[in-house]
Structure formats: C-alpha cells, structure tokens
Design a protein around this motif. Structure first.
Motif, PDB file in Angstrom:
ATOM      1  N   UNK A 121      42.641 -60.379 -17.206  1.00  0.00           N
ATOM      2  CA  UNK A 121      41.561 -60.413 -16.725  1.00  0.00           C
ATOM      3  C   UNK A 121      41.472 -60.299 -15.115  1.00  0.00           C
ATOM      4  N   UNK A 122      40.866 -59.199 -14.572  1.00  0.00           N
ATOM      5  CA  UNK A 122      40.698 -58.856 -13.162  1.00  0.00           C
ATOM      6  C   UNK A 122      39.529 -58.584 -12.781  1.00  0.00           C
ATOM      7  N   UNK A 123      38.804 -58.788 -11.484  1.00  0.00           N
ATOM      8  CA  UNK A 123      37.851 -58.657 -10.853  1.00  0.00           C
ATOM      9  C   UNK A 123      37.837 -56.970 -10.838  1.00  0.00           C
ATOM     10  N   UNK A 124      36.545 -56.352 -10.982  1.00  0.00           N
ATOM     11  CA  UNK A 124      36.583 -54.786 -10.928  1.00  0.00           C
ATOM     12  C   UNK A 124      36.783 -54.563  -9.198  1.00  0.00           C
ATOM     13  N   UNK A 125      37.591 -53.710  -9.045  1.00  0.00           N
ATOM     14  CA  UNK A 125      37.829 -53.323  -7.630  1.00  0.00           C
ATOM     15  C   UNK A 125      36.449 -52.983  -6.681  1.00  0.00           C
ATOM     16  N   UNK A 126      35.450 -52.381  -7.216  1.00  0.00           N
ATOM     17  CA  UNK A 126      34.322 -52.037  -6.521  1.00  0.00           C
ATOM     18  C   UNK A 126      33.352 -53.097  -6.509  1.00  0.00           C
TER      19      UNK A 126
END
Length: 187
Positions: free
Chosen positions: A81-86
């Motif tokens: 689970x990672x933050x969306x890069x935008x």
C-alpha cells in the motif's frame, strides 16, 4: 485515518523498521542487503506506506526487489500500500523517494517481460536481469474524495474517471498492490 495503523504493530507479523523509536520487533534497514532472513523463509510481507521510503537510487531499489524475492517462499504474498504519486500525501513528504505503481511491479514478472519481448516492446525486463518473478494478483487505485463518491453515485462514469486520473492531482490517494512470488524448481 492511517496514522494509527502506521504506528501500531501488526499482530502475527515480525514488525520491521529502521528506526528504533518505532519499537519494531526487528530493527533493520531494508536498504542494506543481505537481510537477516533465510532463503525462502517468509510466507507473507506487508509494506504499508513503507516501500515508497526506500530505494531512492535505482541500484538500491533493485537490490531490495532481489532480496525480497530471495527471502520469500514459493507462493508467498506481498501486500503493498503506497500513496499515489500524484497526490499531495506523496508529494508533500520529503522522505518519499520512490514512486511505486502497478506498472512498475509488472517489470518484475517473467510472464510480462516475456510477453513484452515477444511484442517487441522496450520495457526493461528486470525479472530476467534480477532472476526474480513476481506476479501481480491484485491492483487497485483507491480514489480520494469527492471522486470516490462521484464514481459510486454514477455522477462520473469509469471511463471519465480514468481521464480525470490522468489529468489531475489529488484524485487517487493510494495504490493497493498484491504480488505472488513465483519460484520455479530450476531457476
């Protein structure tokens, strides 16, 4: 909403962090290899808002992927689970050093790399370069509000949402990705 999950230990797991103040079960900098686990000894890995903090240098990230493969057992599951890069949650944190997307994870799949080669595409075949094989079994773009409600209510159709995702920031909050580790008898 993620603060308590991020700061709490995950029951039934060996909790790992490079920062002793987090009081992990094991203090380990995963950017340093080799890791302190035996070959094929790990059945499940959870990177919850962690992988984007590792591997600023390409060589370091590739070493992480190779080491992850080494320690994982056949058919092990890797949850990411990672933050969306935008999204501002990614952009606003100076410790976010690596963009993680489902497309990036496909570069570590032998089947995908072989397909791209057959089609003459130029995608980098990291699965072959690193002798790893991760199959993406699940990928989700978790939308942020108000977009999630707009999609769920039918205010925006899925094809419109993809267009918006490609044109705007702060539409998607996270990527949720699940990988399966494929280890063949003779590699």
């Amino acid at each position: 909403p993620y603060t308590t999950l991020f700061r709490s230990k995950k029951a039934g797991y060996i909790n790992v962090d490079s920062v002793p103040a987090c009081q992990p079960d094991v203090v380990c900098d995963l950017e340093q290899t080799p890791w302190p686990w035996k070959d094929s000894s790990v059945g499940e890995v959870v990177f919850f808002h962690a992988l984007e903090h590792m591997g600023e240098q390409s060589a370091t990230f590739l070493a992480i992927m190779k080491e992850l493969y080494r320690v994982c057992a056949p058919d092990a599951v890797v949850h990411i689970t990672v933050p969306h890069p935008r999204h501002d949650n990614f952009i606003g944190d100076p410790t976010h050093v690596r963009i993680i997307t489902p497309k990036l994870m496909e570069l570590f799949s032998l089947a995908k790399c072989d397909e791209w080669k057959r089609l003459g595409w130029s995608n980098t075949p990291f699965a072959h370069y690193l002798n790893v094989d991760f199959e993406t079994t699940y990928a989700e773009v978790r939308l942020d509000e108000p977009y999630l409600s707009m999609l769920n209510s039918g205010q925006i159709q899925p094809d419109e949402m993809w267009k918006i995702l490609n044109e705007r920031n702060n539409v998607a909050a996270e990527f949720i990705i699940t990988l399966r580790v494929i280890k063949h008898q003779q590699r």
